[in-house]
Design an enzyme around this catalytic site. Structure first.
Site, PDB file in Angstrom:
ATOM      1  N   CYS A 132       0.790  -1.228   0.000  1.00  0.00           N
ATOM      2  CA  CYS A 132       0.000   0.000   0.000  1.00  0.00           C
ATOM      3  C   CYS A 132       0.826   1.284   0.000  1.00  0.00           C
ATOM      4  CB  CYS A 132      -0.950   0.004   1.201  1.00  0.00           C
ATOM      5  SG  CYS A 132      -2.318  -1.137   1.011  1.00  0.00           S
ATOM      6  N   GLU A 191       0.181  -2.404   5.807  1.00  0.00           N
ATOM      7  CA  GLU A 191      -0.847  -2.764   4.832  1.00  0.00           C
ATOM      8  C   GLU A 191      -2.211  -2.496   5.468  1.00  0.00           C
ATOM      9  OE1 GLU A 191      -0.171  -3.327   1.899  1.00  0.00           O
ATOM     10  OE2 GLU A 191       1.690  -4.466   1.696  1.00  0.00           O
TER      11      GLU A 191
END
Length: 224
Positions: free
Chosen positions: A2, A104
């Protein structure tokens, strides 16, 4: 992946894990202290130039002159060595990002819960990276990207992609200018740290704000 990670240990800690001696690279015992590294900032990047190791602050993001979109921050390890965008970087711009873990976000219903992922023994991590060399002359938007791999086992429940974390004993060969692009593909395939070596826990949503940089960001929190 991410797009956030932590690089908070000292240079000494990272380099000692790689067996680097003071003659190989300048050491520094002070912690780097970055608990929320975001794209678009300069990140300390380990690379080899003219037979010597260097640790340069390099822009996290890459877009060549013909790329008219926001800079990319990741490259898929399965295709980076052969694709138009990243093939030259794979051949001549391999590097490593020393880190302590990454974040994440797991989607649960309408919410996204961040997790901090790290080595189960708290060992330093070495993310495979590629970028525009030489890194001491890199410009913004022509910096580096982190190479990613597909997740497996329990980690896929958090996110289907993750940084390609290299074993410490593979870093020197990955960085070497004498290592061929084909051999680098083998290293990426065979010398990655497996999922079972990692642990993770939920952390505060404060990590979503890049202005938050404190150590509290990596602490475990209770979830509903």
């Amino acid at each position: 992946m991410c797009g956030r990670f932590a690089q908070y240990s000292s240079r000494d800690d990272y380099f000692a894990s790689l067996g680097l001696a003071p003659d190989d690279i300048q050491f520094d015992p002070q912690p780097i202290g970055r608990f929320n590294v975001a794209p678009g900032t300069r990140v300390l990047l380990l690379n080899a130039r003219e037979g010597e190791m260097h640790f340069d602050p390099v822009f996290w993001g890459y877009g060549p002159a013909w790329w008219h979109k926001p800079p990319l921050i990741n490259a898929r390890g399965e295709t980076a060595a052969t694709g138009r965008m990243f093939k030259p970087l794979w051949q001549h711009g391999r590097a490593v990002v020393p880190a302590d873990g990454w974040y994440e976000w797991k989607k649960t219903g309408n919410k996204k819960q961040p997790y901090f992922i790290y080595h189960q023994h708290r060992q330093p991590l070495f993310f495979a990276a590629i970028g525009k060399a030489p890194f001491d002359q890199a410009h913004d938007k022509e910096g580096f990207v982190i190479v990613t791999a597909s997740s497996d086992k329990g980690m896929v429940d958090i996110h289907d992609r993750r940084p390609l974390v290299l074993r410490a004993d593979a870093v020197h060969e990955w960085l070497s200018e004498e290592t061929s692009a084909e051999r680098a593909q083998e290293i990426a395939r065979d010398a990655a740290v497996p999922e079972q070596d990692f642990s993770w826990h939920p952390v505060s949503a404060a990590v979503g704000n890049i202005h938050h940089q404190g150590a509290e960001l990596i602490r475990a929190v209770e979830t509903e």
